[in-house]
Motif scaffolding. Structure first.
Motif, mmCIF file in Angstrom:
data_model
loop_
_atom_site.group_PDB
_atom_site.id
_atom_site.type_symbol
_atom_site.label_atom_id
_atom_site.label_comp_id
_atom_site.label_asym_id
_atom_site.label_seq_id
_atom_site.Cartn_x
_atom_site.Cartn_y
_atom_site.Cartn_z
ATOM 1 N N LEU A 169 0.836 -1.200 0.000
ATOM 2 C CA LEU A 169 0.000 0.000 0.000
ATOM 3 C C LEU A 169 0.876 1.258 0.000
ATOM 4 O O LEU A 169 1.911 1.293 0.655
ATOM 5 N N PRO A 170 0.474 2.300 -0.723
ATOM 6 C CA PRO A 170 1.238 3.551 -0.686
ATOM 7 C C PRO A 170 1.209 4.161 0.707
ATOM 8 O O PRO A 170 0.303 3.899 1.500
ATOM 9 N N SER A 171 2.217 4.967 1.023
ATOM 10 C CA SER A 171 2.370 5.502 2.373
ATOM 11 C C SER A 171 1.144 6.277 2.845
ATOM 12 O O SER A 171 0.787 6.237 4.026
ATOM 13 N N GLU A 172 0.471 6.972 1.915
ATOM 14 C CA GLU A 172 -0.689 7.773 2.311
ATOM 15 C C GLU A 172 -1.942 6.934 2.554
ATOM 16 O O GLU A 172 -2.973 7.456 3.004
ATOM 17 N N GLN A 173 -1.875 5.621 2.271
ATOM 18 C CA GLN A 173 -3.031 4.743 2.482
ATOM 19 C C GLN A 173 -2.687 3.552 3.361
ATOM 20 O O GLN A 173 -3.323 2.509 3.269
ATOM 21 N N LYS A 174 -1.712 3.680 4.215
ATOM 22 C CA LYS A 174 -1.340 2.576 5.081
ATOM 23 C C LYS A 174 -2.521 2.147 5.944
ATOM 24 O O LYS A 174 -3.236 2.968 6.507
ATOM 25 N N ALA A 175 -2.724 0.836 6.025
ATOM 26 C CA ALA A 175 -3.841 0.286 6.787
ATOM 27 C C ALA A 175 -3.419 -1.029 7.410
ATOM 28 O O ALA A 175 -2.419 -1.630 7.009
ATOM 29 N N SER A 176 -4.166 -1.486 8.412
ATOM 30 C CA SER A 176 -3.845 -2.757 9.053
ATOM 31 C C SER A 176 -4.183 -3.912 8.128
ATOM 32 O O SER A 176 -5.039 -3.787 7.247
ATOM 33 N N ARG A 177 -3.517 -5.020 8.343
ATOM 34 C CA ARG A 177 -3.792 -6.213 7.537
ATOM 35 C C ARG A 177 -5.234 -6.664 7.725
ATOM 36 O O ARG A 177 -5.886 -7.122 6.770
ATOM 37 N N GLY A 178 -5.772 -6.522 8.955
ATOM 38 C CA GLY A 178 -7.145 -6.925 9.215
ATOM 39 C C GLY A 178 -8.144 -6.128 8.404
ATOM 40 O O GLY A 178 -9.121 -6.681 7.879
ATOM 41 N N ARG A 179 -7.896 -4.831 8.294
ATOM 42 C CA ARG A 179 -8.804 -3.985 7.511
ATOM 43 C C ARG A 179 -8.753 -4.348 6.043
ATOM 44 O O ARG A 179 -9.785 -4.438 5.359
ATOM 45 N N VAL A 180 -7.551 -4.568 5.542
ATOM 46 C CA VAL A 180 -7.392 -4.977 4.148
ATOM 47 C C VAL A 180 -8.074 -6.318 3.907
ATOM 48 O O VAL A 180 -8.786 -6.499 2.912
ATOM 49 N N ALA A 181 -7.870 -7.260 4.810
ATOM 50 C CA ALA A 181 -8.470 -8.591 4.667
ATOM 51 C C ALA A 181 -9.992 -8.508 4.665
ATOM 52 O O ALA A 181 -10.667 -9.198 3.884
ATOM 53 N N ARG A 182 -10.576 -7.656 5.549
ATOM 54 C CA ARG A 182 -12.042 -7.529 5.602
ATOM 55 C C ARG A 182 -12.597 -6.961 4.300
ATOM 56 O O ARG A 182 -13.623 -7.433 3.788
ATOM 57 N N LEU A 183 -11.915 -5.944 3.756
ATOM 58 C CA LEU A 183 -12.374 -5.368 2.492
ATOM 59 C C LEU A 183 -12.247 -6.371 1.348
ATOM 60 O O LEU A 183 -13.109 -6.443 0.468
ATOM 61 N N MET A 184 -11.174 -7.151 1.365
ATOM 62 C CA MET A 184 -11.001 -8.166 0.326
ATOM 63 C C MET A 184 -12.076 -9.244 0.433
ATOM 64 O O MET A 184 -12.681 -9.642 -0.569
ATOM 65 N N GLN A 185 -12.342 -9.722 1.630
ATOM 66 C CA GLN A 185 -13.358 -10.763 1.823
ATOM 67 C C GLN A 185 -14.732 -10.268 1.411
ATOM 68 O O GLN A 185 -15.496 -10.977 0.746
ATOM 69 N N ALA A 186 -15.050 -9.021 1.795
ATOM 70 C CA ALA A 186 -16.369 -8.472 1.494
ATOM 71 C C ALA A 186 -16.585 -8.263 0.009
ATOM 72 O O ALA A 186 -17.726 -8.212 -0.462
ATOM 73 N N ASN A 187 -15.495 -8.179 -0.767
ATOM 74 C CA ASN A 187 -15.598 -7.922 -2.203
ATOM 75 C C ASN A 187 -15.088 -9.082 -3.048
ATOM 76 O O ASN A 187 -14.828 -8.922 -4.238
ATOM 77 N N GLY A 188 -14.937 -10.247 -2.421
ATOM 78 C CA GLY A 188 -14.571 -11.458 -3.161
ATOM 79 C C GLY A 188 -13.208 -11.407 -3.798
ATOM 80 O O GLY A 188 -12.976 -12.027 -4.842
ATOM 81 N N ILE A 189 -12.276 -10.682 -3.175
ATOM 82 C CA ILE A 189 -10.914 -10.583 -3.707
ATOM 83 C C ILE A 189 -10.037 -11.556 -2.936
ATOM 84 O O ILE A 189 -9.873 -11.441 -1.723
ATOM 85 N N ARG A 190 -9.438 -12.511 -3.630
ATOM 86 C CA ARG A 190 -8.598 -13.495 -2.955
ATOM 87 C C ARG A 190 -7.422 -13.884 -3.832
ATOM 88 O O ARG A 190 -7.472 -13.740 -5.056
ATOM 89 N N SER A 191 -6.376 -14.369 -3.214
ATOM 90 C CA SER A 191 -5.188 -14.783 -3.961
ATOM 91 C C SER A 191 -5.377 -16.180 -4.521
ATOM 92 O O SER A 191 -6.194 -16.967 -4.033
ATOM 93 N N LYS A 192 -4.611 -16.472 -5.551
ATOM 94 C CA LYS A 192 -4.630 -17.821 -6.106
ATOM 95 C C LYS A 192 -4.000 -18.785 -5.115
ATOM 96 O O LYS A 192 -3.086 -18.431 -4.377
ATOM 97 N N VAL A 193 -4.475 -20.006 -5.116
ATOM 98 C CA VAL A 193 -3.939 -21.024 -4.214
ATOM 99 C C VAL A 193 -2.958 -21.905 -4.966
ATOM 100 O O VAL A 193 -3.258 -22.420 -6.042
ATOM 101 N N VAL A 194 -1.765 -22.064 -4.394
ATOM 102 C CA VAL A 194 -0.742 -22.902 -5.016
ATOM 103 C C VAL A 194 -0.951 -24.352 -4.622
ATOM 104 O O VAL A 194 -1.151 -24.670 -3.454
ATOM 105 N N LYS A 195 -0.949 -25.237 -5.595
ATOM 106 C CA LYS A 195 -1.085 -26.654 -5.301
ATOM 107 C C LYS A 195 0.202 -27.389 -5.647
ATOM 108 O O LYS A 195 1.041 -26.896 -6.384
ATOM 109 N N LYS A 196 0.350 -28.579 -5.083
ATOM 110 C CA LYS A 196 1.588 -29.332 -5.270
ATOM 111 C C LYS A 196 1.620 -29.992 -6.642
ATOM 112 O O LYS A 196 0.600 -30.370 -7.196
#
Length: 381
Positions: A169-196
């Motif tokens: 995140l840019p310095s002017e928008q620094k936020a906690s990981r929890g806040r970022v995670a909540r916004l991502m979850q609420a908007n269906g944004i997730r990382s790809k899952v690596v499989k073996k």
């Protein structure tokens, strides 16, 4: 004066092909790959002159009846409901009307507002009252933060999760990981899952094998202390493309690679030679691999002895002995290659080059490096 970097034929060809396809310029390629401008320019001139021999030694539809239309409508409704529920999975845990209304407003052009209100169990009147209410400072900040999160997530090709996005995140928008995670979850944004992915090498042979010196100790204090090596495979319409890689455990840099249609000793030797040329690694370096016949071969072992490297091999059938290398293959495939269907091996080679040299080594943040890209750890390549 630092060690002069050496680049093999495969590396040069991939750089030139990107330039000739006008995907980048000579100057941009030189900057991205940390190669001198005149060097890249000469590669292009040589390839234009000599081609592949360059760089030697390196109708009408029947109307539907009412019942069929009804069934189709029901199916479409169910599909829309499922898509809404998938994207709003985080909302079901949050149980916040404000976040739910924000989600509905963000997705109003993708789904019907009435359907979203029904699925998410909020009233339409409540939604319309919310969007006409003066927006709070927190809501404005969250909307701006969400835009930034989406941009970072998109630029990483949907690879980054909340920890990496928070770090970027840019310095002017620094936020906690929890806040970022909540916004991502609420908007269906997730990382790809690596499989073996299963190993490709064959360890059923009578050639000598080395002791497991690394023994799952993947810690290092400097570059070129411990290297891991392995082979993976990529499917194309022309057949398999085999990729050999060499990973420096210090910073998790991918320092050497080679690709071919056959999984021979020459493949692993070419990857090792590229790594040596690019890093100037000296004697005492530990090079670890599995017990595959390519790594136990006379040609590969002679190359290790020539440079006075120490050979280490995994225990039979134990993938954890080479875990960081296996992890890299998983990232390469899940984060990059699985998005493509390759018609030719040349297409696959291009995608592999772009991931390793343009994204992974130079841009992709790595959790084990405190979210610093591999080539920025310790001594840059």
């Amino acid at each position: 004066m630092g060690q002069r970097k050496k680049f093999d034929k495969a590396f040069k060809e991939q750089v030139v092909l990107r330039i000739l396809a006008k995907e980048t310029s000579v100057g941009d390629a030189a900057t991205e790959l940390d190669v001198h401008y005149t060097t890249v320019r000469d590669w292009v001139r040589t390839y234009k002159r000599d081609g592949e021999s360059s760089f030697p030694g390196s109708g009408n539809l029947k109307a539907e009846d009412d019942e069929m239309r009804k069934l189709r409508k029901q199916l479409a409704d169910l599909k829309e409901e499922n898509e809404i529920l998938k994207k709003a999975a985080g909302l079901l845990r949050e149980k916040s009307e404000i976040i739910t209304f924000t989600f509905i407003h963000e997705h109003r052009f993708e789904f019907r507002i009435a359907k979203m209100c029904q699925v998410l169990e909020v009233s339409r009147s409540g939604y319309y009252a919310h969007i006409h209410r003066p927006e709070s400072k927190r809501s404005v900040a969250n909307r701006a933060l969400l835009d930034t999160i989406k941009a970072i997530h998109s630029s990483s090709r949907r690879i980054y999760g909340s920890p990496q996005i928070t770090k970027n995140l840019p310095s002017e928008q620094k936020a906690s990981r929890g806040r970022v995670a909540r916004l991502m979850q609420a908007n269906g944004i997730r990382s790809k899952v690596v499989k073996k992915y299963k190993a490709t090498t064959n360890s059923s042979h009578n050639l000598p094998v080395a002791d497991n010196i690394v023994n799952q100790n993947f810690k290092t204090s400097k570059p070129n202390e411990k290297w891991l090596s392995d082979i993976t495979y990529i499917s194309t319409a022309e057949g398999w493309l085999y990729l050999a890689g060499v990973l420096d455990l210090h910073g998790r840099k991918l320092v050497g690679w080679a690709m071919d249609s056959r999984m021979k000793t020459e493949l692993v030797c070419a990857a090792l030679k590229q790594a040596i040329g690019r890093t100037g690694a000296s004697k005492g370096l530990i090079v670890h691999s599995d017990r595959g016949v390519q790594y136990a071969s006379k040609g590969y072992q002679q190359l290790l002895k020539k440079h006075e490297f120490i050979c280490s091999m995994s225990r039979k059938g134990n993938c954890y002995d080479n875990a960081p290398m296996e992890s890299f293959w998983g990232k390469l495939k899940m984060e990059w290659l699985n998005d493509y269907t390759f018609k030719t091996r040349a297409e696959a080679k291009k995608a592999v080059f772009e991931y390793i040299e343009l994204f992974y080594n130079r841009r992709r943040t790595h959790s084990s490096n405190d979210y610093i890209p591999p080539f920025k750890v310790g001594i840059d390549q």
